[in-house]
Motif scaffolding. Structure first.
Motif, PDB file in Angstrom:
ATOM      1  N   SER A 153      43.820  35.673  23.842  1.00  0.00           N
ATOM      2  CA  SER A 153      43.770  34.292  23.357  1.00  0.00           C
ATOM      3  C   SER A 153      43.415  34.278  21.874  1.00  0.00           C
ATOM      4  O   SER A 153      42.756  35.198  21.360  1.00  0.00           O
ATOM      5  N   GLN A 154      43.861  33.236  21.197  1.00  0.00           N
ATOM      6  CA  GLN A 154      43.513  33.063  19.784  1.00  0.00           C
ATOM      7  C   GLN A 154      42.175  32.348  19.610  1.00  0.00           C
ATOM      8  O   GLN A 154      41.679  32.251  18.485  1.00  0.00           O
ATOM      9  N   TRP A 155      41.617  31.814  20.702  1.00  0.00           N
ATOM     10  CA  TRP A 155      40.322  31.147  20.690  1.00  0.00           C
ATOM     11  C   TRP A 155      40.236  30.095  19.588  1.00  0.00           C
ATOM     12  O   TRP A 155      41.040  29.187  19.553  1.00  0.00           O
ATOM     13  N   GLN A 156      39.281  30.227  18.645  1.00  0.00           N
ATOM     14  CA  GLN A 156      39.095  29.196  17.624  1.00  0.00           C
ATOM     15  C   GLN A 156      40.136  29.253  16.511  1.00  0.00           C
ATOM     16  O   GLN A 156      40.133  28.404  15.617  1.00  0.00           O
ATOM     17  N   ILE A 163      39.115  23.475  20.453  1.00  0.00           N
ATOM     18  CA  ILE A 163      38.123  22.592  21.064  1.00  0.00           C
ATOM     19  C   ILE A 163      37.680  23.100  22.432  1.00  0.00           C
ATOM     20  O   ILE A 163      36.471  23.121  22.720  1.00  0.00           O
ATOM     21  N   PRO A 164      38.592  23.541  23.329  1.00  0.00           N
ATOM     22  CA  PRO A 164      38.104  24.170  24.564  1.00  0.00           C
ATOM     23  C   PRO A 164      37.195  25.376  24.309  1.00  0.00           C
ATOM     24  O   PRO A 164      36.255  25.615  25.082  1.00  0.00           O
ATOM     25  N   ILE A 241      31.448  28.243  14.052  1.00  0.00           N
ATOM     26  CA  ILE A 241      32.539  28.919  14.761  1.00  0.00           C
ATOM     27  C   ILE A 241      33.905  28.600  14.166  1.00  0.00           C
ATOM     28  O   ILE A 241      34.705  29.507  13.899  1.00  0.00           O
ATOM     29  N   SER A 242      34.194  27.329  13.948  1.00  0.00           N
ATOM     30  CA  SER A 242      35.557  26.967  13.516  1.00  0.00           C
ATOM     31  C   SER A 242      35.621  26.365  12.126  1.00  0.00           C
ATOM     32  O   SER A 242      36.703  26.276  11.542  1.00  0.00           O
ATOM     33  N   GLU A 251      37.880  18.969  13.650  1.00  0.00           N
ATOM     34  CA  GLU A 251      37.102  18.145  12.728  1.00  0.00           C
ATOM     35  C   GLU A 251      36.646  16.873  13.444  1.00  0.00           C
ATOM     36  O   GLU A 251      37.401  15.916  13.613  1.00  0.00           O
ATOM     37  N   THR A 252      35.404  16.833  13.882  1.00  0.00           N
ATOM     38  CA  THR A 252      34.837  15.675  14.545  1.00  0.00           C
ATOM     39  C   THR A 252      34.258  14.717  13.511  1.00  0.00           C
ATOM     40  O   THR A 252      34.238  15.003  12.316  1.00  0.00           O
TER      41      THR A 252
END
Length: 296
Positions: A153-156, A163-164, A241-242, A251-252
């Motif tokens: 997986s590429q994850w972040q 987001i997951p 992390i991201s 971006e929240t």
């Protein structure tokens, strides 16, 4: 006026005089730490001010800008999406863990201690450890996936999974908090309803569904309120992390607020985001508190 009532009134005035030395410092601290910052934030949200520049009154222009700023509108969507996932999974796993740890089994105390350890570490330290584990080439998680025949997986590093991935870290860290709150509720439950249900032939699931869940529901609502507010305000995990990426995929509102204030130095616009963010948290909190009162 009787002598007793006169003496009672005099005693009340004496108590009031003794309370003032304690109330005034507390009131000053509350005003300095809570009231004044909010008044100043509301004032700054009506100003046009970039750090180092002049402050100019612009009324509601910052709020009107929010309505047409796609970056802000998408940050609201991401915030709600992240919050929903970061609440649902810790709640489900925390309730399940509480039910398991409520039962007697060997070394239960040690197992509980190990389970709550993630909650004891600082979020930044946890984020740094998980960042190394998420590395596409050197991370242990991709090694485990490929070793069992699953694709890496590429994850972040992927907009589809970032987001997951962040939610997974939040779930790992804060599921123990939900477990502790619900476990406290389980420990206070009476035994009589369970004995009556056992005599009537109720299955374990029926006992849980019709006895345990209704009785522990107020504690579940407390955990839900705490977890929701905490997830809405999450920043440290995302920052480490991201860093809001890739692009703006994670971006929240809280992260956009940070960027506007400390990277773009647009203090007036950032203050408007703070006000809207506060209203969002307040609205969701009031909805949850209303549901909690109905649970009683």
């Amino acid at each position: 006026m009787t002598a007793a009532s006169a003496e009672s009134g005099l005693r009340g005035r004496n108590y009031a005089r003794h309370y003032w030395p304690f109330l005034v410092p507390a009131g000053v601290v509350v005003f300095a730490v809570i009231v004044f910052p909010w008044i100043f934030t509301l004032y700054m949200s009506t100003q046009e001010w970039h750090t180092g520049g002049a402050i100019t009154f612009n009324g509601l222009a910052n709020y009107k800008r929010l309505l047409t700023d796609e970056r802000f509108l998408w940050s609201v969507v991401r915030t709600l999406y992240f919050t929903a996932m970061a609440v649902i999974f810790p709640m489900l796993l925390g309730i399940a863990a509480a039910v398991c740890f409520h039962k007697e089994f060997p070394l239960r105390g040690l197992a509980r201690t190990i389970f709550i350890l993630p909650m004891m570490a600082t979020p930044v330290a946890i984020a740094l450890v998980w960042t190394m584990m998420f590395h596409p080439q050197l991370g242990v998680l991709n090694y485990l996936l490929t070793s069992v025949g699953l694709p890496a997986s590429q994850w972040q590093y992927s907009p589809n999974t970032v987001i997951p991935t962040l939610v997974m870290v939040e779930t790992w860290q804060w599921t123990p908090l939900v477990m502790l709150i619900v476990l406290g509720g389980l420990a206070s439950l009476p035994i009589d309803p369970y004995e009556a249900a056992r005599i009537d032939g109720a299955s374990p699931w029926e006992s849980f569904r019709h006895i345990t869940l209704p009785l522990v529901w107020p504690h579940i609502m407390v955990a839900l309120v705490i977890r929701t507010i905490d997830a809405l305000k999450s920043l440290d995990i995302i920052f480490v992390i991201s860093n809001g990426g890739p692009g703006t995929a994670s971006e929240t509102m809280n992260y956009l607020l940070y960027l506007e204030a400390f990277s773009f130095y647009d203090i007036g616009y950032a203050s408007a985001i703070v006000v809207v963010f506060f209203l969002l948290i307040l609205g969701i909190s009031m909805l949850l508190f209303s549901s909690r009162r109905q649970a009683y």
